[in-house]
Design a protein around this motif. Structure first.
Motif, mmCIF file in Angstrom:
data_model
loop_
_atom_site.group_PDB
_atom_site.id
_atom_site.type_symbol
_atom_site.label_atom_id
_atom_site.label_comp_id
_atom_site.label_asym_id
_atom_site.label_seq_id
_atom_site.Cartn_x
_atom_site.Cartn_y
_atom_site.Cartn_z
ATOM 1 N N ALA A 9 0.830 -1.204 0.000
ATOM 2 C CA ALA A 9 0.000 0.000 0.000
ATOM 3 C C ALA A 9 0.864 1.253 0.000
ATOM 4 N N PHE A 10 1.944 1.222 0.784
ATOM 5 C CA PHE A 10 2.857 2.363 0.830
ATOM 6 C C PHE A 10 3.454 2.622 -0.554
ATOM 7 N N GLN A 11 3.883 1.578 -1.219
ATOM 8 C CA GLN A 11 4.521 1.754 -2.522
ATOM 9 C C GLN A 11 3.527 2.243 -3.580
ATOM 10 N N ARG A 12 2.272 1.835 -3.458
ATOM 11 C CA ARG A 12 1.242 2.347 -4.378
ATOM 12 C C ARG A 12 1.030 3.843 -4.177
ATOM 13 N N ILE A 13 1.015 4.266 -2.909
ATOM 14 C CA ILE A 13 0.691 5.665 -2.602
ATOM 15 C C ILE A 13 1.896 6.575 -2.810
ATOM 16 N N PHE A 14 3.074 6.140 -2.372
ATOM 17 C CA PHE A 14 4.227 7.041 -2.328
ATOM 18 C C PHE A 14 5.353 6.660 -3.296
ATOM 19 N N SER A 15 5.245 5.509 -3.935
ATOM 20 C CA SER A 15 6.180 5.103 -4.999
ATOM 21 C C SER A 15 7.633 5.011 -4.533
ATOM 22 N N THR A 16 7.833 4.678 -3.256
ATOM 23 C CA THR A 16 9.188 4.411 -2.763
ATOM 24 C C THR A 16 9.142 3.157 -1.898
ATOM 25 N N VAL A 17 10.328 2.645 -1.578
ATOM 26 C CA VAL A 17 10.418 1.437 -0.750
ATOM 27 C C VAL A 17 10.566 1.851 0.717
ATOM 28 N N PRO A 18 9.672 1.401 1.601
ATOM 29 C CA PRO A 18 9.724 1.850 2.991
ATOM 30 C C PRO A 18 10.475 0.889 3.903
ATOM 31 N N LEU A 19 10.799 1.377 5.079
ATOM 32 C CA LEU A 19 11.164 0.530 6.206
ATOM 33 C C LEU A 19 9.852 0.021 6.815
ATOM 34 N N VAL A 20 9.788 -1.274 7.146
ATOM 35 C CA VAL A 20 8.563 -1.839 7.706
ATOM 36 C C VAL A 20 8.819 -2.318 9.131
ATOM 37 N N VAL A 21 7.925 -1.933 10.029
ATOM 38 C CA VAL A 21 8.051 -2.241 11.452
ATOM 39 C C VAL A 21 6.772 -2.914 11.939
ATOM 40 N N ARG A 22 6.933 -3.936 12.768
ATOM 41 C CA ARG A 22 5.800 -4.601 13.407
ATOM 42 C C ARG A 22 5.714 -4.149 14.864
ATOM 43 N N ALA A 23 4.515 -3.737 15.300
ATOM 44 C CA ALA A 23 4.313 -3.279 16.674
ATOM 45 C C ALA A 23 3.142 -4.038 17.295
ATOM 46 N N PRO A 24 3.399 -4.858 18.331
ATOM 47 C CA PRO A 24 2.324 -5.670 18.905
ATOM 48 C C PRO A 24 1.483 -4.915 19.923
ATOM 49 N N GLY A 25 0.227 -5.349 20.061
ATOM 50 C CA GLY A 25 -0.567 -4.977 21.219
ATOM 51 C C GLY A 25 -0.098 -5.788 22.414
ATOM 52 N N ARG A 26 -0.792 -5.602 23.548
ATOM 53 C CA ARG A 26 -0.355 -6.319 24.735
ATOM 54 C C ARG A 26 -1.561 -6.806 25.539
ATOM 55 N N VAL A 27 -1.312 -7.858 26.303
ATOM 56 C CA VAL A 27 -2.224 -8.255 27.354
ATOM 57 C C VAL A 27 -1.536 -7.988 28.681
ATOM 58 N N ASN A 28 -2.312 -7.943 29.739
ATOM 59 C CA ASN A 28 -1.749 -7.810 31.076
ATOM 60 C C ASN A 28 -2.406 -8.865 31.944
ATOM 61 N N LEU A 29 -1.616 -9.849 32.367
ATOM 62 C CA LEU A 29 -2.215 -10.958 33.100
ATOM 63 C C LEU A 29 -2.802 -10.508 34.426
ATOM 64 N N ILE A 30 -2.109 -9.632 35.103
ATOM 65 C CA ILE A 30 -2.610 -9.099 36.374
ATOM 66 C C ILE A 30 -1.807 -7.843 36.706
ATOM 67 N N GLY A 31 -2.419 -6.945 37.479
ATOM 68 C CA GLY A 31 -1.763 -5.685 37.829
ATOM 69 C C GLY A 31 -2.351 -4.536 37.034
ATOM 70 N N GLU A 32 -3.618 -4.235 37.264
ATOM 71 C CA GLU A 32 -4.306 -3.199 36.487
ATOM 72 C C GLU A 32 -4.373 -1.900 37.274
ATOM 73 N N HIS A 33 -4.094 -0.783 36.624
ATOM 74 C CA HIS A 33 -4.107 0.554 37.232
ATOM 75 C C HIS A 33 -3.057 0.677 38.340
ATOM 76 N N THR A 34 -2.082 -0.189 38.341
ATOM 77 C CA THR A 34 -0.975 -0.078 39.305
ATOM 78 C C THR A 34 0.212 0.671 38.717
ATOM 79 N N ASP A 35 0.293 0.750 37.382
ATOM 80 C CA ASP A 35 1.520 1.292 36.774
ATOM 81 C C ASP A 35 1.719 2.756 37.094
ATOM 82 N N TYR A 36 0.661 3.554 37.012
ATOM 83 C CA TYR A 36 0.838 4.984 37.305
ATOM 84 C C TYR A 36 0.875 5.259 38.808
#
Length: 388
Positions: A9-36
């Protein structure tokens, strides 16, 4: 949505070769609202992911395209204020973060999309932030560490999305390891990995279908209530810098001064931190039954003390509890909607999915989306799609 589809899709729109990065979502097994609150969390990166195709364009303009929404947005590299397009604000905030580090960000093009459900509590926002942050760090050879990228991405959410989130989501997206959950001390940022065998016990997510918005006033108000509790306790216990330092005895001693609501919020956080520490012990001992009981206790606290659950999430947890092979279940994420996380014996997953779907349809008249997840590594450049 695959990495190759986003690159195409990037190459169709911008006609160049991009760097591609994968970014995962996350689960949290336990410990909610403790981080802040400076406490402990136990997240993992999972195979619900967003892919980024990014390339510098030689212009003073950033051109963004959200593949999933089929929406475009452009902004000049000198115009980084938040605007009315929420998804673009996360990305603008990341660019602003690099510039605040003294790293000049030239114009670039970006196409992104994936399969992290929006508003389901899998932290699609952190995946968006961290994916672009790693891409820019790579393209600009900026040399920022993963922890620096996590902090930069967290700050982007604070300043450009208006959500005073802790660091867990960004940390999990960047530091995830395949087959491992990670215990994070959100104060010191020390962390330790624990193996999690998804061949014998699967992490199954049930999406309530209720969209939540962490930018709602409720999320930030919970943080303010916790801070108010700390302010009261510090008058008597100067060593209490956050609820991480507080004890149940201290809370009980000052319950009248705290008031009912602040007391319940603080009590939940103190107890949840204790549950995370115990959960890691049970995980080390491979005692999933005991681990699951802590998940049920966590949900009860989120429902009754922290008051961030909703009827649909409560129904899902109650429906899962008596089913064969279910070790534990609770709501996950900021609350007010999103998913429950369920630990289910592998051989029981198919029947679990069938029964949960039927119950949700019968009781609420709605279909139920279920995701059987695998724990994967954190944000990374896709090796087969690296720029030549």
């Amino acid at each position: 949505m695959s990495a190759s589809a986003i690159a195409a899709a990037f190459q169709r729109i911008f006609s160049t070769v991009p760097l591609v990065v994968r970014a995962p979502g996350r689960v949290n097994l336990i410990g909610e609202h403790t981080d802040y609150n400076g406490g402990f969390v136990l997240p993992a990166a999972v195979d619900k992911e967003i892919y980024f195709a990014v390339a510098l364009n030689g212009l003073p303009v950033v051109r963004l395209y959200s593949h999933d929404k089929d929406e475009r947005h452009e902004f000049e590299t000198t115009q980084l204020q938040p605007g009315p397009i929420l998804w673009a604000n996360y990305l603008t905030g990341v660019v602003a973060g690099f510039q605040q580090q003294g790293i000049a960000v030239p114009g670039f093009d970006c196409v992104f999309g994936g399969n992290v459900p929006i508003g389901a509590g899998l932290s699609s926002s952190a995946a968006v932030e961290c994916g672009l942050a790693l891409a820019l760090n790579t393209l600009l050879q900026a040399g920022l560490s993963r922890m620096e990228l996590a902090r930069l991405s967290q700050q982007a959410e604070h300043t450009h999305a208006g959500v005073q989130c802790g660091i867990m989501d960004q940390f999990a997206s960047l530091f995830g390891k395949a087959g491992q959950v990670v215990l994070l001390d959100c104060r010191s940022l020390e962390y330790a990995y624990f193996p999690f065998d998804t061949t014998t016990c699967r992490i199954v997510l049930c999406n309530s279908g209720v969209k939540h918005s962490l930018a709602s006033s409720e999320y930030n108000s919970r943080r303010q209530e916790c801070e108010l509790g700390v302010a009261v306790l510090r008058q008597y216990y100067p060593q209490v810098r956050s609820l991480r330092d507080a004890t149940l005895a201290q809370l009980d001693a000052h319950q009248p001064e705290l008031g009912d609501i602040v007391y319940r919020r603080c009590r939940y956080v103190v107890e949840e931190n204790q549950r995370v520490v115990l959960a890691c012990q049970h995980l080390s001992e491979k005692d999933m039954v005991a681990f699951g009981q802590l998940m049920y206790a966590s949900h009860a606290g989120l429902r009754n003390q922290y008051e961030v659950s909703c009827a649909e999430l409560d129904l899902l947890v109650a429906a899962a509890r008596p089913l064969p092979g279910v070790y534990g279940a609770r709501m996950m994420g900021g609350g007010f909607g999103g998913c429950t996380i369920n630990l289910v014996a592998t051989e029981a997953v198919d029947e679990f999915c069938r029964l949960m779907t039927a119950q949700y349809q019968q009781q609420l008249g709605r279909p139920l989306e279920i995701y059987c997840t695998t724990i994967v590594g954190g944000v990374e450049v896709e090796p087969s799609l690296v720029l030549p």
